[in-house]
Design a protein around this motif. Sequence first.
Motif, PDB file in Angstrom:
ATOM      1  N   SER A 258      37.685  95.773  -0.693  1.00  0.00           N
ATOM      2  CA  SER A 258      37.743  97.196  -1.046  1.00  0.00           C
ATOM      3  C   SER A 258      39.184  97.641  -1.229  1.00  0.00           C
ATOM      4  O   SER A 258      39.501  98.406  -2.146  1.00  0.00           O
ATOM      5  CB  SER A 258      37.075  98.043   0.040  1.00  0.00           C
ATOM      6  OG  SER A 258      35.720  97.705   0.146  1.00  0.00           O
TER       7      SER A 258
ATOM      8  N   ASP B  62      32.119  99.296  -5.783  1.00  0.00           N
ATOM      9  CA  ASP B  62      32.238  98.749  -4.435  1.00  0.00           C
ATOM     10  C   ASP B  62      30.863  98.699  -3.785  1.00  0.00           C
ATOM     11  O   ASP B  62      30.354  99.727  -3.327  1.00  0.00           O
ATOM     12  CB  ASP B  62      33.213  99.601  -3.612  1.00  0.00           C
ATOM     13  CG  ASP B  62      33.691  98.846  -2.365  1.00  0.00           C
ATOM     14  OD1 ASP B  62      33.088  97.802  -2.015  1.00  0.00           O
ATOM     15  OD2 ASP B  62      34.680  99.303  -1.755  1.00  0.00           O
ATOM     16  N   GLU B  63      30.262  97.546  -3.773  1.00  0.00           N
ATOM     17  CA  GLU B  63      28.908  97.344  -3.239  1.00  0.00           C
ATOM     18  C   GLU B  63      27.923  98.402  -3.739  1.00  0.00           C
ATOM     19  O   GLU B  63      27.280  99.082  -2.943  1.00  0.00           O
ATOM     20  CB  GLU B  63      28.946  97.366  -1.701  1.00  0.00           C
ATOM     21  CG  GLU B  63      29.832  96.280  -1.114  1.00  0.00           C
ATOM     22  CD  GLU B  63      29.802  96.330   0.413  1.00  0.00           C
ATOM     23  OE1 GLU B  63      28.694  96.400   0.956  1.00  0.00           O
ATOM     24  OE2 GLU B  63      30.885  96.305   1.019  1.00  0.00           O
TER      25      GLU B  63
END
Lengths: 269, 239
Positions: A61, A190-191
Amino acid sequence: MSMQDTQASETVGSVFVDDAKFSVRSLSVRYGEDLAISNVSIDIAKTDVIAMIGASGCGKSTFLRSLNRMNDTIENCKVRGSIKLDNVDIYADKRDAVPLRARVGMVFQKPNPFPKSIYDNVAYGPKIHGLARKTADMDEIVETSLRRTGLWKEVKDRLTQPGTSLSGGQQQRLCIARTIAVSPEVILMDEPCSALDPIATATIEELIAELNSKYTIAIVTHSMQQAARVSNRTAYFHMGNLIEVNETEKVFTNPEHDLTESYITGRLG
Amino acid sequence: MDNLHLDQHISRQFNADLEQLRTGLLEMGGMVEAQLADAIQAIETADGALAEKVLKVEDEVDRREIFLDAEATTILARRQPAASDLRLVLMVIKAIRDLERMGDEASKIARMALLLNDEGEAPRGYVELRHLATKVAKLVNAALDAFARFDVYSAVKVVRDDREIDVEYQSAIRELITYMMEDPRAISRVMNIMWALRALERIGDHARNIAEHIIYLVHGMDVRHISLSEVEKNIEAQK
Ligand SMILES: Nc1ncnc2c1ncn2[C@@H]1O[C@H](COP(=O)(O)OP(=O)(O)OP(=O)(O)O)[C@@H](O)[C@H]1O
Ligand SMILES: [Mg+2]
């Protein structure tokens, strides 16, 4: 955990490309004294869907956020090295990062629609970037963005309802629609599917494949299968180091580095 | 011995599943080896009872193939293996197919033994048969041994030795054809030996396939269409 003393390891694989959208060189990111990203160099190609994988806390991240200067908003976060977007260093001067974030959009793990109507969620970005003069122009941007994320049919009759009234998967697609409404060049995710069920996940993955014809995409995921399905290149991070970057197919059938192999096969490294 | 670290997954059940696949393949291999040895003895000694036994074992070999195929499919579906784990599962799926084919070929030899039992021994061909049979049995053993130890060097040697076997097969066939032209009354019986030689040669090819799967398994290299010296160079480079 301190990584100060760890000598940054040499990244193996195909790290650099000819048609780089992003060129990252010797990037180090610190939170106070703690090194979260250690001397990372990598190119991201214009045509890439690049997947970032690695154990929790390895810096995925942090790396992603450094690509659109989201780290600027975190106090005590220091970024060293250079990141060029189309050959221009995005950290060169401390200019306003807002134009950069219009070019490099971001989608987060938890769908986070604004507490506004579905329409206004998508219109928000174009409005602050002054992309639409007339209402008709704005209507068109909203419709195109919702269509591109496959959401138009589902929401066209309820555009005035709050974004939060949608299901999780729909909310995530709304957030993607909001991101592409400002015509970015790169989308960072991000995910994006970690809060979604398999069907909603499949829809987002399909969308990623479709969006890739227009946008460069970098995605962080904890699902090895997702990385294998959606990306053409995969980057493996380990404790702040970039261990390997290779064609996704190679990474998942015959990785070059032992640490990559251990991680993707679920072995204790 | 386990240079693929099959036992180091965080999931112990996964370790056990992969180990079971490995031992299952070796067991099936042992079965085919015994079947081949019996088939060879049956044809050399025109032993009808032994030939019948070989034909019975074939069903058991087929059942093993189906069982291991299902095991491998379950692992693919439940574990979605990657990298060397994926290559192991794929390798086993391919290798059991080769073993099953070897079993078929061994049965062909047994059928030829039954025919020779009826028609009487062939006047020629036993020397060639014994010679090739010894080499092929060794090759099968070496291929299975290379798998048991995940040993690429032995696997490369199997590929190389199979080429020799192909050459010897060709020369044996040429000799027997010459003989048949001189003595046409022996054609039918010598043909039975020739079919058995052909089956042995095919078994050698399957052993070579297994060796190639091993090289893929250990090094992730598809070696089917490159030269052996290139394979060896690549193996050295990967060390
Ligand atoms: N805002 C912050 N302040 C201080 N340290 C931070 C901050 N954000 C991240 N870190 C630290 O930096 C390191 C990398 O974190 P990062 O969030 O980039 O990891 P990640 O790979 O995204 O992990 P995850 O898979 O759990 O999301 C970790 O050690 C983390 O504790
Ligand atoms: Mg993270």
